[in-house]
Design a protein around this motif. Structure first.
Motif, PDB file in Angstrom:
ATOM      1  N   ASN A 154       0.805  -1.213   0.000  1.00 37.88           N
ATOM      2  CA  ASN A 154       0.000   0.000   0.000  1.00 37.88           C
ATOM      3  C   ASN A 154       0.844   1.271   0.000  1.00 37.88           C
ATOM      4  O   ASN A 154       0.487   2.256  -0.616  1.00 37.88           O
ATOM      5  N   ILE A 155       1.975   1.266   0.716  1.00 31.78           N
ATOM      6  CA  ILE A 155       2.807   2.466   0.792  1.00 31.78           C
ATOM      7  C   ILE A 155       4.266   2.094   1.031  1.00 31.78           C
ATOM      8  O   ILE A 155       4.560   1.128   1.726  1.00 31.78           O
ATOM      9  N   LEU A 156       5.143   2.860   0.415  1.00 34.22           N
ATOM     10  CA  LEU A 156       6.586   2.739   0.644  1.00 34.22           C
ATOM     11  C   LEU A 156       7.093   4.101   1.100  1.00 34.22           C
ATOM     12  O   LEU A 156       6.650   5.138   0.594  1.00 34.22           O
ATOM     13  N   SER A 157       8.009   4.091   2.049  1.00 31.01           N
ATOM     14  CA  SER A 157       8.603   5.331   2.567  1.00 31.01           C
ATOM     15  C   SER A 157      10.099   5.296   2.300  1.00 31.01           C
ATOM     16  O   SER A 157      10.765   4.313   2.592  1.00 31.01           O
ATOM     17  N   PHE A 158      10.606   6.391   1.744  1.00 30.36           N
ATOM     18  CA  PHE A 158      12.031   6.504   1.446  1.00 30.36           C
ATOM     19  C   PHE A 158      12.583   7.716   2.185  1.00 30.36           C
ATOM     20  O   PHE A 158      12.290   8.853   1.831  1.00 30.36           O
ATOM     21  N   GLN A 159      13.376   7.476   3.229  1.00 33.29           N
ATOM     22  CA  GLN A 159      13.950   8.567   4.019  1.00 33.29           C
ATOM     23  C   GLN A 159      15.048   9.274   3.257  1.00 33.29           C
ATOM     24  O   GLN A 159      15.844   8.643   2.561  1.00 33.29           O
ATOM     25  N   LEU A 160      15.116  10.600   3.410  1.00 36.32           N
ATOM     26  CA  LEU A 160      16.198  11.386   2.815  1.00 36.32           C
ATOM     27  C   LEU A 160      17.115  11.955   3.888  1.00 36.32           C
ATOM     28  O   LEU A 160      18.330  11.822   3.798  1.00 36.32           O
ATOM     29  N   ASN A 161      16.525  12.628   4.880  1.00 42.84           N
ATOM     30  CA  ASN A 161      17.275  13.183   5.997  1.00 42.84           C
ATOM     31  C   ASN A 161      18.441  14.071   5.599  1.00 42.84           C
ATOM     32  O   ASN A 161      19.585  13.854   5.970  1.00 42.84           O
ATOM     33  N   PHE A 162      18.176  15.108   4.841  1.00 46.72           N
ATOM     34  CA  PHE A 162      19.203  16.100   4.538  1.00 46.72           C
ATOM     35  C   PHE A 162      18.552  17.468   4.417  1.00 46.72           C
ATOM     36  O   PHE A 162      17.344  17.590   4.293  1.00 46.72           O
ATOM     37  N   PHE A 163      19.370  18.498   4.527  1.00 47.53           N
ATOM     38  CA  PHE A 163      18.858  19.869   4.440  1.00 47.53           C
ATOM     39  C   PHE A 163      19.114  20.430   3.055  1.00 47.53           C
ATOM     40  O   PHE A 163      20.135  20.148   2.438  1.00 47.53           O
ATOM     41  N   ILE A 164      18.167  21.234   2.580  1.00 47.29           N
ATOM     42  CA  ILE A 164      18.347  21.951   1.320  1.00 47.29           C
ATOM     43  C   ILE A 164      18.422  23.447   1.646  1.00 47.29           C
ATOM     44  O   ILE A 164      18.502  23.822   2.812  1.00 47.29           O
ATOM     45  N   LYS A 165      18.390  24.278   0.649  1.00 50.88           N
ATOM     46  CA  LYS A 165      18.479  25.723   0.849  1.00 50.88           C
ATOM     47  C   LYS A 165      17.551  26.196   1.968  1.00 50.88           C
ATOM     48  O   LYS A 165      16.441  25.701   2.118  1.00 50.88           O
ATOM     49  N   LYS A 201      -2.551   3.592  -5.192  1.00 51.07           N
ATOM     50  CA  LYS A 201      -3.973   3.935  -5.173  1.00 51.07           C
ATOM     51  C   LYS A 201      -4.865   2.693  -5.224  1.00 51.07           C
ATOM     52  O   LYS A 201      -5.830   2.582  -4.470  1.00 51.07           O
ATOM     53  N   ASN A 202      -4.544   1.758  -6.102  1.00 54.43           N
ATOM     54  CA  ASN A 202      -5.384   0.567  -6.261  1.00 54.43           C
ATOM     55  C   ASN A 202      -5.446  -0.267  -4.983  1.00 54.43           C
ATOM     56  O   ASN A 202      -6.503  -0.775  -4.619  1.00 54.43           O
ATOM     57  N   ILE A 203      -4.326  -0.410  -4.321  1.00 54.17           N
ATOM     58  CA  ILE A 203      -4.314  -1.201  -3.083  1.00 54.17           C
ATOM     59  C   ILE A 203      -5.069  -0.472  -1.982  1.00 54.17           C
ATOM     60  O   ILE A 203      -5.836  -1.088  -1.231  1.00 54.17           O
ATOM     61  N   ILE A 204      -4.890   0.846  -1.874  1.00 53.91           N
ATOM     62  CA  ILE A 204      -5.625   1.622  -0.875  1.00 53.91           C
ATOM     63  C   ILE A 204      -7.132   1.446  -1.085  1.00 53.91           C
ATOM     64  O   ILE A 204      -7.884   1.248  -0.127  1.00 53.91           O
ATOM     65  N   GLU A 205      -7.572   1.516  -2.321  1.00 53.32           N
ATOM     66  CA  GLU A 205      -9.001   1.345  -2.619  1.00 53.32           C
ATOM     67  C   GLU A 205      -9.488  -0.048  -2.232  1.00 53.32           C
ATOM     68  O   GLU A 205     -10.553  -0.202  -1.632  1.00 53.32           O
ATOM     69  N   LYS A 206      -8.708  -1.069  -2.571  1.00 48.58           N
ATOM     70  CA  LYS A 206      -9.087  -2.445  -2.220  1.00 48.58           C
ATOM     71  C   LYS A 206      -9.118  -2.638  -0.710  1.00 48.58           C
ATOM     72  O   LYS A 206     -10.014  -3.285  -0.169  1.00 48.58           O
TER      73      LYS A 206
END
Length: 96
Positions: free
Chosen positions: A11-22, A35-40
């Protein structure tokens, strides 16, 4: 396609970044939601679609800030937080 040694959709994948930008804006990472799995799942678990979406975004965000559910203790802790956040947003608890 395999990801994390699993060969099935999720249903969901999380990809950590953990860095600072401007300007020191902290980016936690990316969420990839199927979306399809969430609906099901909303039908399977008898949940309103909006509620299921909210739950999955909360679940993914908790992963981005370091929570996991690899064992029973971690799972119970994460589920308790998910329940609390969902209730605070006027949704039903996703877990009993």
């Amino acid at each position: 396609m395999k990801y994390r040694k699993k060969n099935y959709p999720t249903n969901i994948l999380s990809f950590q970044l953990n860095f600072f930008i401007k300007k020191n804006i902290n980016i936690l990472g990316d969420l990839v939601i199927c979306k399809n799995i969430i609906e099901k799942e909303s039908l399977k678990y008898n949940k309103k679609l909006e509620s299921r979406w909210a739950h999955m975004v909360i679940h993914g965000m908790l992963h981005l800030i370091g929570y996991d559910h690899k064992n029973n203790e971690e799972q119970k802790k994460m589920e308790k937080i998910e329940n609390k956040i969902m209730l605070s947003l006027n949704y039903e608890k996703p877990y009993l």
